[in-house]
Design a protein around this motif. Structure first.
Motif, PDB file in Angstrom:
ATOM      1  N   VAL A 127       5.674  47.276  -1.548  1.00 24.98           N
ATOM      2  CA  VAL A 127       4.225  47.113  -1.647  1.00 24.98           C
ATOM      3  C   VAL A 127       3.875  45.855  -0.859  1.00 24.98           C
ATOM      4  N   ASP A 128       3.016  46.001   0.132  1.00 22.14           N
ATOM      5  CA  ASP A 128       2.614  44.878   0.970  1.00 22.14           C
ATOM      6  C   ASP A 128       1.086  44.798   0.966  1.00 22.14           C
ATOM      7  N   TYR A 129       0.567  43.652   1.367  1.00 24.81           N
ATOM      8  CA  TYR A 129      -0.876  43.487   1.528  1.00 24.81           C
ATOM      9  C   TYR A 129      -1.092  43.003   2.951  1.00 24.81           C
ATOM     10  N   VAL A 130      -1.868  43.767   3.725  1.00 24.93           N
ATOM     11  CA  VAL A 130      -2.004  43.483   5.150  1.00 24.93           C
ATOM     12  C   VAL A 130      -3.468  43.352   5.562  1.00 24.93           C
ATOM     13  N   SER A 131      -3.654  42.655   6.661  1.00 22.28           N
ATOM     14  CA  SER A 131      -4.966  42.538   7.302  1.00 22.28           C
ATOM     15  C   SER A 131      -4.848  43.141   8.690  1.00 22.28           C
ATOM     16  N   GLU A 132      -5.729  44.086   8.976  1.00 16.26           N
ATOM     17  CA  GLU A 132      -5.788  44.702  10.303  1.00 16.26           C
ATOM     18  C   GLU A 132      -7.244  44.673  10.744  1.00 16.26           C
ATOM     19  N   GLY A 133      -7.555  43.749  11.624  1.00 12.27           N
ATOM     20  CA  GLY A 133      -8.950  43.577  12.032  1.00 12.27           C
ATOM     21  C   GLY A 133      -9.764  43.101  10.849  1.00 12.27           C
ATOM     22  N   LEU A 134     -10.817  43.822  10.525  1.00 16.11           N
ATOM     23  CA  LEU A 134     -11.661  43.471   9.387  1.00 16.11           C
ATOM     24  C   LEU A 134     -11.186  44.109   8.081  1.00 16.11           C
ATOM     25  N   ASN A 135     -10.165  44.938   8.161  1.00 19.11           N
ATOM     26  CA  ASN A 135      -9.676  45.662   6.988  1.00 19.11           C
ATOM     27  C   ASN A 135      -8.527  44.920   6.316  1.00 19.11           C
ATOM     28  N   ARG A 136      -8.560  44.876   4.999  1.00 15.66           N
ATOM     29  CA  ARG A 136      -7.467  44.321   4.202  1.00 15.66           C
ATOM     30  C   ARG A 136      -7.140  45.346   3.126  1.00 15.66           C
ATOM     31  N   PHE A 137      -5.834  45.631   2.957  1.00 11.86           N
ATOM     32  CA  PHE A 137      -5.467  46.680   2.013  1.00 11.86           C
ATOM     33  C   PHE A 137      -3.994  46.579   1.627  1.00 11.86           C
ATOM     34  N   PHE A 138      -3.665  47.235   0.503  1.00 11.04           N
ATOM     35  CA  PHE A 138      -2.272  47.364   0.109  1.00 11.04           C
ATOM     36  C   PHE A 138      -1.657  48.472   0.949  1.00 11.04           C
ATOM     37  N   ARG A 139      -0.477  48.204   1.484  1.00 11.30           N
ATOM     38  CA  ARG A 139       0.250  49.190   2.277  1.00 11.30           C
ATOM     39  C   ARG A 139       1.570  49.481   1.571  1.00 11.30           C
ATOM     40  N   PHE A 140       1.924  50.750   1.523  1.00 10.63           N
ATOM     41  CA  PHE A 140       3.186  51.166   0.932  1.00 10.63           C
ATOM     42  C   PHE A 140       4.138  51.562   2.046  1.00 10.63           C
ATOM     43  N   ASN A 141       5.207  50.814   2.176  1.00 11.32           N
ATOM     44  CA  ASN A 141       6.268  51.165   3.114  1.00 11.32           C
ATOM     45  C   ASN A 141       7.279  51.970   2.296  1.00 11.32           C
ATOM     46  N   ASN A 142       7.115  53.291   2.355  1.00 17.00           N
ATOM     47  CA  ASN A 142       7.826  54.196   1.481  1.00 17.00           C
ATOM     48  C   ASN A 142       8.856  54.997   2.281  1.00 17.00           C
ATOM     49  N   PRO A 143      10.163  54.760   2.025  1.00 16.84           N
ATOM     50  CA  PRO A 143      11.192  55.472   2.783  1.00 16.84           C
ATOM     51  C   PRO A 143      11.289  56.953   2.437  1.00 16.84           C
ATOM     52  N   ASN A 144      10.614  57.390   1.385  1.00 18.98           N
ATOM     53  CA  ASN A 144      10.672  58.787   0.958  1.00 18.98           C
ATOM     54  C   ASN A 144       9.657  59.669   1.670  1.00 18.98           C
ATOM     55  N   THR A 164       5.978  42.316  -1.734  1.00 14.37           N
ATOM     56  CA  THR A 164       6.022  41.221  -0.760  1.00 14.37           C
ATOM     57  C   THR A 164       5.260  40.019  -1.311  1.00 14.37           C
ATOM     58  N   PRO A 165       5.527  38.834  -0.771  1.00 11.90           N
ATOM     59  CA  PRO A 165       4.754  37.660  -1.188  1.00 11.90           C
ATOM     60  C   PRO A 165       3.253  37.837  -0.980  1.00 11.90           C
ATOM     61  N   ALA A 166       2.853  38.486   0.109  1.00 15.33           N
ATOM     62  CA  ALA A 166       1.421  38.706   0.371  1.00 15.33           C
ATOM     63  C   ALA A 166       0.805  39.619  -0.690  1.00 15.33           C
ATOM     64  N   ALA A 167       1.508  40.685  -1.066  1.00 14.42           N
ATOM     65  CA  ALA A 167       0.999  41.588  -2.099  1.00 14.42           C
ATOM     66  C   ALA A 167       0.928  40.875  -3.443  1.00 14.42           C
ATOM     67  N   ALA A 168       1.954  40.100  -3.760  1.00 12.67           N
ATOM     68  CA  ALA A 168       1.961  39.361  -5.028  1.00 12.67           C
ATOM     69  C   ALA A 168       0.796  38.384  -5.090  1.00 12.67           C
ATOM     70  N   GLN A 169       0.545  37.693  -4.003  1.00 10.79           N
ATOM     71  CA  GLN A 169      -0.564  36.736  -3.958  1.00 10.79           C
ATOM     72  C   GLN A 169      -1.893  37.448  -4.187  1.00 10.79           C
ATOM     73  N   GLN A 170      -2.082  38.601  -3.566  1.00 11.57           N
ATOM     74  CA  GLN A 170      -3.336  39.344  -3.731  1.00 11.57           C
ATOM     75  C   GLN A 170      -3.478  39.872  -5.152  1.00 11.57           C
ATOM     76  N   ILE A 171      -2.412  40.362  -5.735  1.00 10.52           N
ATOM     77  CA  ILE A 171      -2.462  40.850  -7.115  1.00 10.52           C
ATOM     78  C   ILE A 171      -2.864  39.705  -8.048  1.00 10.52           C
ATOM     79  N   ARG A 172      -2.222  38.561  -7.902  1.00  9.70           N
ATOM     80  CA  ARG A 172      -2.556  37.400  -8.740  1.00  9.70           C
ATOM     81  C   ARG A 172      -4.008  36.970  -8.524  1.00  9.70           C
ATOM     82  N   HIS A 173      -4.439  36.961  -7.265  1.00  9.68           N
ATOM     83  CA  HIS A 173      -5.813  36.555  -6.930  1.00  9.68           C
ATOM     84  C   HIS A 173      -6.841  37.465  -7.606  1.00  9.68           C
ATOM     85  N   VAL A 174      -6.656  38.759  -7.486  1.00  8.50           N
ATOM     86  CA  VAL A 174      -7.609  39.714  -8.059  1.00  8.50           C
ATOM     87  C   VAL A 174      -7.621  39.612  -9.586  1.00  8.50           C
TER      88      VAL A 174
END
Length: 108
Positions: free
Chosen positions: A78-95, A7-17
């Motif tokens: 692969v997504d990067y999400v914010s939930e409350g104070l938590n920020r993390f990579f999330r895998f939306n995995n159909p398997n 996702t764009p959010a995950a890509a942005q976080q990867i580039r940032h780190v």
């Protein structure tokens, strides 16, 4: 051929780190036996690649996946999400057939 979307959010976080580290090619994703459901995701920096890794690139960021994890990650997002104070990579995995209550491990 396996697919993996970034996702764009995950890509942005990867580039940032990687920019903060001052080095690296992308994010390395693998899976390992773990937890109460079977497997867990393992994230690391890819500072170099191996010949057998598969590279996925979207939105200017790369994710490298080992061949033994391709089948389990095929079709994932692969997504990067914010939930409350938590920020993390999330895998939306159909398997994924089941996951533990804490979300740390999964079964395919």
């Amino acid at each position: 051929m396996a697919t993996l979307n970034i996702t764009p959010a995950a890509a942005q976080q990867i580039r940032h780190v990687l920019d903060e580290r001052g080095q690296g090619l992308g994010l390395r994703v693998s899976v390992k036996p773990s937890g109460c459901s079977g497997y867990s995701y393992v994230l690391d920096f890819a500072d170099e690649t191996t010949a057998d890794e598969v590279r996925f690139e979207e939105h200017g960021a790369s994710v490298y996946v080992a061949p033994d994890a391709l089948e389990m990650l095929d079709g994932s997002e692969v997504d990067y999400v914010s939930e409350g104070l938590n920020r993390f990579f999330r895998f939306n995995n159909p398997n994924v057939k089941d996951q533990c209550g804490c979300g740390e491990s999964f079964t395919v």
